[in-house]
Design a protein around this motif. Sequence first.
Motif, PDB file in Angstrom:
ATOM      1  N   VAL A  96      32.619  41.826  46.171  1.00  0.00           N
ATOM      2  CA  VAL A  96      33.690  40.913  45.745  1.00  0.00           C
ATOM      3  C   VAL A  96      34.121  41.282  44.327  1.00  0.00           C
ATOM      4  O   VAL A  96      33.368  41.922  43.590  1.00  0.00           O
ATOM      5  CB  VAL A  96      33.225  39.433  45.796  1.00  0.00           C
ATOM      6  N   PRO A  97      35.315  40.880  43.924  1.00  0.00           N
ATOM      7  CA  PRO A  97      35.770  41.167  42.568  1.00  0.00           C
ATOM      8  C   PRO A  97      34.908  40.474  41.505  1.00  0.00           C
ATOM      9  O   PRO A  97      34.343  39.405  41.748  1.00  0.00           O
ATOM     10  CB  PRO A  97      37.198  40.598  42.531  1.00  0.00           C
ATOM     11  N   LYS A  98      34.837  41.093  40.359  1.00  0.00           N
ATOM     12  CA  LYS A  98      34.255  40.470  39.166  1.00  0.00           C
ATOM     13  C   LYS A  98      35.430  40.116  38.262  1.00  0.00           C
ATOM     14  O   LYS A  98      36.225  40.982  37.905  1.00  0.00           O
ATOM     15  CB  LYS A  98      33.332  41.447  38.435  1.00  0.00           C
ATOM     16  N   GLN A  99      35.559  38.853  37.930  1.00  0.00           N
ATOM     17  CA  GLN A  99      36.668  38.394  37.098  1.00  0.00           C
ATOM     18  C   GLN A  99      36.164  38.041  35.702  1.00  0.00           C
ATOM     19  O   GLN A  99      35.034  37.590  35.544  1.00  0.00           O
ATOM     20  CB  GLN A  99      37.324  37.163  37.730  1.00  0.00           C
ATOM     21  N   THR A 100      37.021  38.216  34.713  1.00  0.00           N
ATOM     22  CA  THR A 100      36.692  37.896  33.329  1.00  0.00           C
ATOM     23  C   THR A 100      37.090  36.463  33.030  1.00  0.00           C
ATOM     24  O   THR A 100      38.198  36.029  33.377  1.00  0.00           O
ATOM     25  CB  THR A 100      37.427  38.840  32.367  1.00  0.00           C
TER      26      THR A 100
END
Length: 111
Positions: A96-100
């Motif tokens: 899954v994406p890693k978001q900031t």
Amino acid sequence: MLTLKFLGAGGSGTGECPTLYATDQGTYAVQGWTTGRAETVEIPHLLVGFAEPDTFVGAELADTGRGTFTLVGRPITDPGTLAQMNLADDESAIEVPKQTRRFYGHAASPQ
């Protein structure tokens, strides 16, 4: 093949727990309980607390009402990536994406 960095595990008493990993591709690998759909896993709420500082799991978390979330991502099928995990028979893994995290609030005034 993704290179994985262990971040944390929990939610199972058997030792093969749902686990969160950071990848060398700037994403998260999520090891969780199978749901019958290859792109969906179930994880305990506590697992998202292992996200790296100032980031969060960038997938929609659906609360099951049982202390767990389901989330959807890209199924991990690469044997080299899977060999880095200790998957129980009832587990699978997704990417899954890693978001900031961004702070948009107002800081408290100094007293």
